[in-house]
Scaffold this motif. Structure first.
Motif, short mmCIF file in Angstrom:
data_model
loop_
_atom_site.label_atom_id
_atom_site.label_comp_id
_atom_site.label_asym_id
_atom_site.label_seq_id
_atom_site.Cartn_x
_atom_site.Cartn_y
_atom_site.Cartn_z
N ALA A 99 -56.43 -11.30 -35.56
CA ALA A 99 -57.70 -11.50 -36.27
C ALA A 99 -58.62 -12.47 -35.54
N GLY A 100 -58.11 -13.13 -34.51
CA GLY A 100 -58.92 -14.11 -33.79
C GLY A 100 -59.03 -15.45 -34.50
N TRP A 101 -58.14 -15.70 -35.47
CA TRP A 101 -58.18 -16.97 -36.19
C TRP A 101 -57.71 -18.11 -35.29
N GLU A 102 -58.25 -19.29 -35.54
CA GLU A 102 -57.71 -20.49 -34.91
C GLU A 102 -56.45 -20.89 -35.67
N VAL A 103 -55.38 -21.16 -34.95
CA VAL A 103 -54.15 -21.62 -35.59
C VAL A 103 -53.87 -23.03 -35.11
N ALA A 104 -53.97 -23.99 -36.01
CA ALA A 104 -53.73 -25.40 -35.73
C ALA A 104 -52.34 -25.80 -36.19
N GLY A 105 -51.81 -26.88 -35.65
CA GLY A 105 -50.49 -27.36 -36.04
C GLY A 105 -50.51 -28.08 -37.38
N HIS A 106 -49.45 -27.86 -38.15
CA HIS A 106 -49.34 -28.45 -39.49
C HIS A 106 -47.93 -29.02 -39.69
N GLY A 107 -47.33 -29.49 -38.59
CA GLY A 107 -45.98 -30.02 -38.66
C GLY A 107 -44.95 -28.93 -38.44
N ILE A 157 -46.28 -21.96 -32.02
CA ILE A 157 -47.58 -21.32 -32.24
C ILE A 157 -48.01 -20.56 -30.99
N GLU A 158 -47.85 -21.18 -29.83
CA GLU A 158 -48.25 -20.52 -28.60
C GLU A 158 -47.45 -19.23 -28.39
N GLY A 208 -49.97 -16.49 -29.54
CA GLY A 208 -50.54 -16.14 -28.25
C GLY A 208 -51.45 -17.17 -27.66
N ARG A 209 -51.60 -18.31 -28.34
CA ARG A 209 -52.50 -19.37 -27.85
C ARG A 209 -52.04 -20.69 -28.44
N ARG A 210 -52.01 -21.74 -27.62
CA ARG A 210 -51.55 -23.03 -28.12
C ARG A 210 -52.58 -23.62 -29.07
N PRO A 211 -52.14 -24.42 -30.03
CA PRO A 211 -53.10 -25.06 -30.94
C PRO A 211 -53.86 -26.18 -30.25
N VAL A 212 -55.12 -26.34 -30.66
CA VAL A 212 -55.93 -27.46 -30.16
C VAL A 212 -56.33 -28.40 -31.29
#
Length: 307
Positions: free
Chosen positions: A121-129, A154-155, A159-163
């Motif tokens: 979906a192209g969503w940003e996925v951030a870390g949450h613990g 997450i990566e 498919g992409r590391r969180p920023v």
């Protein structure tokens, strides 16, 4: 405004003359939709925890089961990953709305299909613990390892590391550990402003993109919170309209907090759907991810620049 020194409370912030956000397209309000993905990372004796999860499920106020499982609570969390997530996914797709996910690493591990859908979906996925727990009593080395493990998961799955990062129930070392990791643009473990701001972490300027717990579906599961979808919709609309009016001179930011197991219920999803309709009708909004807000702020208002 110059960054605030580490460990110092800042009760002044941007002050009476906040910086002009200069959002793209002249938007008055940057709207950040956030989906907390936690299901499968909550407390459970199967994970070695002393008790079941007692927070943010439908049995409001019910005490945790000490030394045993609460199968009712477990199934309410499972609803979020099995059904609620996909209802939110369909609603956002229908509006073409971007999203940031606060993703618990272990929760993604247990539903890789959902993780793949976030990436597609192209969503940003951030870390949450790594887990959805209170990190105040977690040893520093354990928390550092959890940050690294969450990033790697997450990566691998998305498919992409969180920023970006948001723990929620932060420990005294959380922000410093996030800054020391070196790959994050921002964290959101703060509720102190209507605009991003800088603090100091690990001895250098660190960007905070603040979050919100009032414009948050968690209030359905708190005493004296939302009861119906109409309650939440009215509050979100009122918040947006106030920020929209203020944004004629000084553009603002608005966060909307969502949870799969809460807003994903059929009787509540109308709050999200109706709010997106309202924003579209009013205009003047930049609906975007927290990553894009952070990148814009770092470029437009770098930490070396005063107000």
């Amino acid at each position: 405004m110059p960054p605030v020194p580490e460990h110092q409370r800042d009760l002044v912030g941007h002050g009476a003359e906040p910086p002009h956000a200069a959002w793209p397209g002249g938007a008055r309000v940057a709207v950040s939709l956030v989906l907390n993905y936690e299901e499968g990372g909550e407390r459970n004796v199967l994970e070695g925890d002393p008790a079941s999860e007692g927070f943010l499920h439908e049995l409001v106020g019910a005490p945790p089961v000490v030394g045993g499982r609460d199968l009712n609570a477990e199934s309410m969390f499972a609803y979020g990953s099995r059904a609620g997530f996909w209802r939110v996914h369909r609603t956002l797709a229908a509006h073409g709305a971007p999203l940031t996910v606060y993703a618990v690493g272990q929760a993604l591990e247990r539903n890789p299909e959902a993780a793949r859908a976030m990436g597609a979906a192209g969503w940003e996925v951030a870390g949450h613990g790594w887990r959805w727990i209170d990190y105040r009593e977690v040893p520093e080395e354990t928390e550092r390892a959890d940050v690294a493990r969450t990033v790697a998961t997450i990566e691998r799955l998305v498919g992409r590391r969180p920023v970006g990062w948001y723990t929620g129930r932060t420990g005294p070392n959380t922000r410093r550990l996030v800054a020391e990791e070196g790959g994050f643009l921002y964290d959101s473990d703060d509720y102190a402003d209507d605009l991003p701001f800088y603090t100091v972490a690990a001895g250098r300027p660190h960007l905070v993109v603040p979050y919100g717990l009032d414009t948050n579906d968690a209030r359905f599961l708190l005493v004296h919170g939302f009861t119906t979808a109409g309650d939440m919709l009215a509050y979100l609309n009122d918040t947006f309209d106030t920020l929209h009016a203020e944004g004629a001179d000084r553009p603002r930011m608005m966060s909307v907090g969502l949870h799969c197991r809460i807003i994903g219920r059929p009787g509540r999803i109308r709050a999200l759907d109706g709010f997106l309709d309202h924003v579209a009708q009013r205009g003047g909004a930049w609906i975007t991810t927290r990553e894009q807000i952070a990148r814009h702020w770092l470029t437009t208002h770098p930490p070396s620049r005063s107000r």
